[in-house]
Write a protein that holds these residues in place. Sequence first.
Motif, PDB file in Angstrom:
ATOM      1  N   SER A 271       0.825  -1.201   0.000  1.00 47.08           N
ATOM      2  CA  SER A 271       0.000   0.000   0.000  1.00 47.08           C
ATOM      3  C   SER A 271       0.861   1.252   0.000  1.00 47.08           C
ATOM      4  O   SER A 271       1.891   1.327   0.680  1.00 47.08           O
ATOM      5  N   ARG A 272       0.449   2.254  -0.751  1.00 50.12           N
ATOM      6  CA  ARG A 272       1.180   3.514  -0.803  1.00 50.12           C
ATOM      7  C   ARG A 272       0.981   4.319   0.466  1.00 50.12           C
ATOM      8  O   ARG A 272       1.842   5.124   0.837  1.00 50.12           O
ATOM      9  N   LYS A 273      -0.121   4.124   1.135  1.00 42.20           N
ATOM     10  CA  LYS A 273      -0.410   4.860   2.369  1.00 42.20           C
ATOM     11  C   LYS A 273      -0.666   3.853   3.483  1.00 42.20           C
ATOM     12  O   LYS A 273      -1.425   2.906   3.300  1.00 42.20           O
ATOM     13  N   THR A 297      -8.651   4.697   8.802  1.00 40.70           N
ATOM     14  CA  THR A 297      -8.281   3.977   7.585  1.00 40.70           C
ATOM     15  C   THR A 297      -9.366   4.176   6.536  1.00 40.70           C
ATOM     16  O   THR A 297     -10.539   4.359   6.862  1.00 40.70           O
ATOM     17  N   THR A 298      -8.939   4.168   5.285  1.00 38.49           N
ATOM     18  CA  THR A 298      -9.864   4.295   4.158  1.00 38.49           C
ATOM     19  C   THR A 298      -9.518   3.222   3.144  1.00 38.49           C
ATOM     20  O   THR A 298      -8.735   2.312   3.410  1.00 38.49           O
ATOM     21  N   SER A 299     -10.108   3.337   1.975  1.00 35.63           N
ATOM     22  CA  SER A 299      -9.784   2.380   0.913  1.00 35.63           C
ATOM     23  C   SER A 299      -8.347   2.532   0.443  1.00 35.63           C
ATOM     24  O   SER A 299      -7.746   1.587  -0.061  1.00 35.63           O
ATOM     25  N   GLU A 300      -7.755   3.735   0.633  1.00 35.66           N
ATOM     26  CA  GLU A 300      -6.378   3.965   0.234  1.00 35.66           C
ATOM     27  C   GLU A 300      -5.404   3.808   1.390  1.00 35.66           C
ATOM     28  O   GLU A 300      -4.284   3.368   1.197  1.00 35.66           O
ATOM     29  N   ASP A 363      -0.424  13.567   3.124  1.00 35.51           N
ATOM     30  CA  ASP A 363      -1.369  12.899   2.230  1.00 35.51           C
ATOM     31  C   ASP A 363      -1.915  11.612   2.819  1.00 35.51           C
ATOM     32  O   ASP A 363      -2.391  10.744   2.104  1.00 35.51           O
ATOM     33  N   SER A 366       1.760   8.329   3.455  1.00 34.57           N
ATOM     34  CA  SER A 366       2.723   7.769   2.507  1.00 34.57           C
ATOM     35  C   SER A 366       4.133   7.794   3.087  1.00 34.57           C
ATOM     36  O   SER A 366       4.939   6.905   2.805  1.00 34.57           O
TER      37      SER A 366
END
Length: 940
Positions: A271-273, A297-300, A363, A366
């Motif tokens: 994951s990027r984040k 937490t989110t989908s990203e 962001d 990340s």
Amino acid sequence: MDFWSRLIAGTSLAPGGNKAASHNPEKRLARFKREYSKLLQVWRGASNLSRDYEASESIRDSLQELTTILSDESRRPLPHPCIVFASSKQIFIPIGKIATTSYNEGIIREGVAFFATLIDSEEEDFVENEVFSSNMMNLLVRITGANSIRLTLETEVEVVELAFNITTKIRLDPEILPAWFTAQQRSDTADDSQDAHEKFTGKTHKEDFPLFYLLIDYIHHEGRIGDFARTGLLYIIEAASNSVALEQWIVESDLATLMATGLGALYSQLSRKLVIDFPADELPPILALSDYQHPATTSEIVSSGSLEFQGHMETFLSHLVFWQDVLNHCKSVEVKQTLLEHFQIIFLQQLLYPSLLESSDVDGGSSVAVLTYLRRILESLDHPDMIHLILHYLLALPDVTPAPSGSRASVSAARKRKSMDLATMMATQIEEFSSTPALFNLVDLIQASLQSESHQTISVTLQLVSVILRRHHRYAVTTLLWTSQVLSEGPQRPIGAHDKEIDFLLGLAGSLGGDDNFDEIYENHIKDVMAVLESHPCSITLVVPKSTGGAVKSPGTQGSIPGAPRDIRAHTLRPEDPMLKTLLGILATFFTNSVETNLSLTAAIVDLATCGFMRIDGWLLPDPSKYVYEEDEDILEDPHFIDSGDPIEIQEKAQIRALKKMRRTPLWTESNFPAFITQLETLTDQVSTYRFEIPRFEELLQQRREAFQAASSATSTPIPVRHPPRSSFESPSRSVSPPRKSGFDTLAQRIFPELATPSRSNSPRGRRSQDQPRSNSNALSGGYGLATPTSSRNPAAPPQFPMGRETPSRDSSRAFSSSPLRDSSRGHEVPASQAAAFAAIDQSILVRKVGLPPAKGEVAPVPFPNLRRGDIDADASAQGSADEPSVSGDNMGGDEKYEEQKTVTVSHVLTNVLVLQEFLLELAALVQVRAGLFGEVKFV
């Protein structure tokens, strides 16, 4: 007699006819031929085996019978007519065709078993037979190809295991390699027609070595199938040192490209984040008893506790370790350099560094993600070449031209062509990505991340710093740290000054209060610090006896790539070192920091002082050159000594004078205090302010200490209390806990399985072996040092509520006070109603919020609440203070800085006080052990 016949002959309890046929080689051969003829007859008569169920079952049974006969015969005494018949008639050719064209998994599986049985027989030189190898590899490639049926996992495991068995035999007997590998001669005109991309990816002539590419297809799999594939590939690479043709073929093949792109693909899946978190039901007590809040937490934005993320991370790290295994097994310098070049170009320059450069602290995580990934990479690797490539590139160290290789000319030319093709391929992409570590390197990223407003970013950055300092200190000396070389030799600190420094640190720890067995806790710290110092990579040259003959080399200096940092020499930190100033800045807000930030901070400070070549005088301890003594030189003279002119007496006088001189105690003044010692003293003064301002501070602190001790026990037992009625904030597990594994002991294992360390009962920090990472805290953290989750629940007071504690002063620092509750003579029980009242009062105090106390002689920039004012029992006051800082009216003054002041609950402060106390004990143990292990103290 029948029993003994079966036992001696090794026969089974089969019917008499089969038993006799098995004993008789002629009958066994006749039976084998009969089954083989039946197999061919059914196969020729069947039009489509994938649809003709009856024919396919008959063929499967015949194959199984042939395999059974061969397997049974290979275990019997000679002769073996069936194996000879299979070799002379080459029956493996039609059987391979039958399995290949059947599209029936049952027939395929029996065909694979038939070939495996012939190889296991070790007769008739099947593994050296090119016809046999060609037919077997044709079968394996066809049934695992894109146009084959989808095989089950069990069948695929058997296929890869059969390929692995071949590599094992090649490893044991390199003479059989030509039967499985053939480097065909090809004209150079075909190579000239290839474009840059084709040259970069390599000459994918799979027909030269199909076994090699079969294994490559499965190296990313998990479980047994991946283990077989990776180990088999290692054996092939190891065999390249015995074959010039194979070595050149591997260099020019796309092995390095496939491995590098595969590693990059697995890294891209991460994951990027990322946010560091724990499941709600696995929150460590040290975080539960602080102002921990679960990050969103989110989908990203992915949580580190999710099973999906942990699976991706484990897969990536396992493939990274496979890279390391390949380099360790590879005896060919050319193959190794080719792999390292692709690792640097494809993974480091094209993936890892851009992800670090593009990370951001605003962001949603990340920065946390990439810093965590880099830390895990550095923790997982120990190969000096891979470590050198990563840190040399990310830290922007100067390049060194490699020395010319003394390898064979043909292979060197092949590697040179491969390197040029790689450079040409990357040149077309370099314009799209102009930033390099020369403009923004890892040091810049670390310094920027430590100034972040996100405590998670600070925590993971400190953990990355710890890994670099602890495992790769050579690379930090001239990059991450500003150091100066120490030219003086031998110890500089007198024993008198050393004793005072130990007393000072222990005094600071004692001034924080408590009635535990601090002697036992300190002894545990001594043992742990000893293990940490002895296992440091730089310490081996200092602790290994010099009588072995030659100089001892550090394990990290044995890489084959030039340009590695030189061997470490004695050095110390400069006062203006940015890293030291940053650590002191974070230390200044210790009590309002998150607990995980403080655990990572104290770990980084200890790791900074762990290297035996790092002198701690001047930045951690006072500089010996600035010692000031009260006594004059005349005081060292013995007034009763009469000079008789005897040279022996004069020598004794000189020795006594030198001993007295070394035992003098220097005077400490603020002018010669290092900033680090000053900051530690400031923190203990702040605790004294908290003790004065917060009601029942000593009692609450002792309750918190006992709560952690109970939680860290493998089998918790009830702490002697006054048995109050259970209130709403109490849980049954706080009074009587069933036998269970300590949450502290399993914390690191749950987050990062590779950090698993054996726990030691009653040890604040747990002794660590050489290759085991060290967690930073004590029994409080329970192994929580290298993982950085965050947490929050309203602090719930433990069920014990001691009263009547006296507040220890700084002057009585070494005399740890005892708890009246532990005095057996005080056998009075508090009534239940009174205990419940105290419980409510304590809970109302724990949820009150406070800020940092002002420094000595300074006015608080924001009002510091005096919690002793007002009626803290009032419901309105208690409820209001749970959400807002308590502020007296005359302190408001309209100060705009009040809104900027960070406040935390009293419960959070109590937890950080205990972390600070254990940190002070660990520092004292570190100074004491270093003095003896590295000879840092002068006695005469």
